[in-house]
Scaffold this motif. Structure first.
Motif, PDB file in Angstrom:
ATOM      1  N   LEU A   1       0.855  -1.189  -0.080  1.00 60.47           N
ATOM      2  CA  LEU A   1      -0.048  -0.008  -0.043  1.00 60.47           C
ATOM      3  C   LEU A   1       0.587   1.466   0.009  1.00 60.47           C
ATOM      4  O   LEU A   1       1.906   1.300   0.669  1.00 60.47           O
ATOM      5  CB  LEU A   1      -0.976   0.029   1.184  1.00 60.47           C
ATOM      6  N   SER A   2       0.592   2.353  -0.711  1.00 62.68           N
ATOM      7  CA  SER A   2       1.095   3.456  -0.913  1.00 62.68           C
ATOM      8  C   SER A   2       0.750   4.310   0.182  1.00 62.68           C
ATOM      9  O   SER A   2      -0.303   4.383   0.748  1.00 62.68           O
ATOM     10  CB  SER A   2       0.727   4.191  -2.243  1.00 62.68           C
ATOM     11  N   VAL A   3       1.828   5.265   0.920  1.00 63.68           N
ATOM     12  CA  VAL A   3       1.640   6.025   1.948  1.00 63.68           C
ATOM     13  C   VAL A   3       0.564   7.127   1.310  1.00 63.68           C
ATOM     14  O   VAL A   3       0.716   7.406   0.008  1.00 63.68           O
ATOM     15  CB  VAL A   3       2.766   6.779   2.399  1.00 63.68           C
ATOM     16  N   SER A   4       0.355   7.929   2.325  1.00 66.37           N
ATOM     17  CA  SER A   4      -0.778   8.902   1.939  1.00 66.37           C
ATOM     18  C   SER A   4      -0.021  10.158   0.849  1.00 66.37           C
ATOM     19  O   SER A   4      -0.796  10.630   0.226  1.00 66.37           O
ATOM     20  CB  SER A   4      -1.586   9.602   3.060  1.00 66.37           C
ATOM     21  N   ASN A   5       1.245  10.575   1.380  1.00 68.61           N
ATOM     22  CA  ASN A   5       1.520  11.494   0.520  1.00 68.61           C
ATOM     23  C   ASN A   5       2.150  11.082  -0.872  1.00 68.61           C
ATOM     24  O   ASN A   5       2.710   9.894  -0.818  1.00 68.61           O
ATOM     25  CB  ASN A   5       2.815  12.169   1.424  1.00 68.61           C
ATOM     26  N   ILE A   6       2.025  11.765  -1.631  1.00 71.34           N
ATOM     27  CA  ILE A   6       2.525  11.757  -3.256  1.00 71.34           C
ATOM     28  C   ILE A   6       3.574  12.687  -3.613  1.00 71.34           C
ATOM     29  O   ILE A   6       3.019  13.797  -3.343  1.00 71.34           O
ATOM     30  CB  ILE A   6       1.564  11.550  -4.268  1.00 71.34           C
ATOM     31  N   PHE A   7       4.616  12.583  -3.957  1.00 68.69           N
ATOM     32  CA  PHE A   7       5.374  13.420  -4.260  1.00 68.69           C
ATOM     33  C   PHE A   7       5.383  13.818  -5.500  1.00 68.69           C
ATOM     34  O   PHE A   7       5.953  13.020  -6.715  1.00 68.69           O
ATOM     35  CB  PHE A   7       7.007  13.027  -3.751  1.00 68.69           C
ATOM     36  N   GLY A   8       4.679  14.914  -6.084  1.00 69.79           N
ATOM     37  CA  GLY A   8       4.501  15.188  -7.360  1.00 69.79           C
ATOM     38  C   GLY A   8       5.391  16.353  -8.031  1.00 69.79           C
ATOM     39  O   GLY A   8       5.677  17.238  -7.071  1.00 69.79           O
ATOM     40  N   ILE A   9       5.908  16.089  -9.108  1.00 70.02           N
ATOM     41  CA  ILE A   9       7.163  17.097  -9.633  1.00 70.02           C
ATOM     42  C   ILE A   9       6.616  17.532 -10.957  1.00 70.02           C
ATOM     43  O   ILE A   9       6.722  17.056 -12.112  1.00 70.02           O
ATOM     44  CB  ILE A   9       8.432  16.483  -9.823  1.00 70.02           C
ATOM     45  N   PRO A  10       5.865  18.786 -10.929  1.00 67.18           N
ATOM     46  CA  PRO A  10       5.555  19.461 -12.090  1.00 67.18           C
ATOM     47  C   PRO A  10       6.753  20.220 -13.002  1.00 67.18           C
ATOM     48  O   PRO A  10       7.764  20.491 -12.133  1.00 67.18           O
ATOM     49  CB  PRO A  10       4.394  20.514 -11.704  1.00 67.18           C
ATOM     50  N   GLU A  11       6.649  20.264 -14.035  1.00 71.59           N
ATOM     51  CA  GLU A  11       7.824  21.044 -15.028  1.00 71.59           C
ATOM     52  C   GLU A  11       9.293  20.370 -14.441  1.00 71.59           C
ATOM     53  O   GLU A  11      10.080  21.072 -13.930  1.00 71.59           O
ATOM     54  CB  GLU A  11       7.788  22.423 -14.676  1.00 71.59           C
ATOM     55  N   VAL A  12       9.313  19.133 -14.456  1.00 69.27           N
ATOM     56  CA  VAL A  12      10.340  18.149 -13.998  1.00 69.27           C
ATOM     57  C   VAL A  12      11.628  18.770 -14.559  1.00 69.27           C
ATOM     58  O   VAL A  12      12.762  19.034 -13.855  1.00 69.27           O
ATOM     59  CB  VAL A  12      10.112  16.811 -14.108  1.00 69.27           C
ATOM     60  N   HIS A  13      11.702  19.216 -15.741  1.00 69.42           N
ATOM     61  CA  HIS A  13      12.901  19.724 -16.430  1.00 69.42           C
ATOM     62  C   HIS A  13      13.549  21.066 -15.951  1.00 69.42           C
ATOM     63  O   HIS A  13      14.653  21.281 -15.842  1.00 69.42           O
ATOM     64  CB  HIS A  13      12.665  20.001 -17.964  1.00 69.42           C
ATOM     65  N   LYS A  14      12.569  21.779 -14.974  1.00 71.72           N
ATOM     66  CA  LYS A  14      12.934  22.733 -14.430  1.00 71.72           C
ATOM     67  C   LYS A  14      13.465  22.496 -13.144  1.00 71.72           C
ATOM     68  O   LYS A  14      14.042  23.388 -12.217  1.00 71.72           O
ATOM     69  CB  LYS A  14      11.792  23.926 -14.642  1.00 71.72           C
ATOM     70  N   ALA A  15      12.888  21.067 -12.573  1.00 71.07           N
ATOM     71  CA  ALA A  15      13.173  21.020 -11.075  1.00 71.07           C
ATOM     72  C   ALA A  15      14.386  20.410 -10.715  1.00 71.07           C
ATOM     73  O   ALA A  15      15.000  20.285  -9.746  1.00 71.07           O
ATOM     74  CB  ALA A  15      11.981  20.176 -10.742  1.00 71.07           C
ATOM     75  N   LEU A  16      15.173  19.656 -11.871  1.00 71.81           N
ATOM     76  CA  LEU A  16      16.201  19.009 -11.493  1.00 71.81           C
ATOM     77  C   LEU A  16      17.107  19.017 -12.711  1.00 71.81           C
ATOM     78  O   LEU A  16      16.722  19.273 -13.885  1.00 71.81           O
ATOM     79  CB  LEU A  16      16.085  17.454 -11.539  1.00 71.81           C
ATOM     80  N   ASP A  17      18.348  19.164 -12.385  1.00 69.08           N
ATOM     81  CA  ASP A  17      19.631  19.129 -13.513  1.00 69.08           C
ATOM     82  C   ASP A  17      19.608  17.572 -14.148  1.00 69.08           C
ATOM     83  O   ASP A  17      19.294  16.731 -13.284  1.00 69.08           O
ATOM     84  CB  ASP A  17      20.717  19.888 -13.104  1.00 69.08           C
ATOM     85  N   GLU A  18      20.325  17.596 -15.081  1.00 75.86           N
ATOM     86  CA  GLU A  18      20.895  16.217 -15.543  1.00 75.86           C
ATOM     87  C   GLU A  18      21.271  15.223 -14.552  1.00 75.86           C
ATOM     88  O   GLU A  18      21.265  14.216 -14.758  1.00 75.86           O
ATOM     89  CB  GLU A  18      21.716  16.295 -16.996  1.00 75.86           C
TER      90      GLU A  18
END
Length: 211
Positions: A156-173
């Motif tokens: 079962l998944s925990v209640s929190n979901i870690f969503g990452i919008p615009e992922v290309h702007k959130a992390l470098d390569e």
């Protein structure tokens, strides 16, 4: 309240035996951005004293599912790589699923990979969902379907979901965070996953699992 919860999780992670986590990377598409997310989450988990094994369908070359490992009544007849992978899944205390969103759904490489192993391998352990997309929704439509999928596998998944919008702007390569959302979001998910993984492991060791 969250700070106390996070500190409790950190205290549990830094004392005693490390939690073992299998991280499933759910994409093998050309130019995939998921590798950045996988690297970031692996680093975040290791910093909080977890032992992490990454299952990458592009590296492990899972075939299109024809015969899952539990179809081999005699495991000596199963491919060695599949038996080794099954052992890692069974040994894990928790799972982190890093998922893109293909046609508003779960990437086929992810479900194909996880379906190679039976529900008993995942049972009575928690999972955490990390989803992402280049758009503003952060892969949440695939995450909603993963809730049901992971529940049926027994993790079962925990209640929190870690969503990452615009992922290309959130992390470098290399998976380094480019904004404050990344570390805060990862810590929140890991705190919940940690608490549930410790609780479930303690109960499995004390009481066993239903037969």
């Amino acid at each position: 309240m969250y700070t106390a919860f996070r500190n409790l999780s950190r205290n549990m992670s830094t004392s005693g035996q490390k939690l073992k986590v299998v991280l499933f990377l759910g994409t093998c598409r050309e130019g995939r951005v998921g590798l950045r997310v996988s690297r970031f989450m692996k680093n975040a988990l290791e910093k909080s004293n977890h032992e992490v094994t990454v299952f990458d369908p592009l590296e492990m070359k899972f075939p299109l599912l024809e015969r899952p490992v539990f179809f081999y009544k005699d495991r000596s007849e199963a491919p060695k790589w599949m038996c080794d992978a099954e052992a890692k899944v069974k040994e894990a205390d928790a799972y982190v699923v890093v998922s893109a969103e293909y046609n508003h759904s779960i990437p086929p490489a992810l479900s194909n990979m996880m379906d190679h192993f039976g529900g008993s391998s995942y049972a009575y352990k928690p999972s955490g969902i990390v989803c992402y997309s280049p758009g503003i929704y952060g892969g949440m439509r695939s995450a909603m379907q993963l809730r049901a999928f992971l529940g049926e596998l027994g993790c079962l998944s925990v209640s929190n979901i870690f969503g990452i919008p615009e992922v290309h702007k959130a992390l470098d390569e290399e998976g380094n965070p480019l904004n404050d959302h990344m570390e805060k979001g990862a810590n929140r998910l890991i705190a919940q996953l940690d608490w549930n993984a410790h609780a479930m492991r303690n109960h499995r060791e004390k009481c066993g699992i239903p037969q």
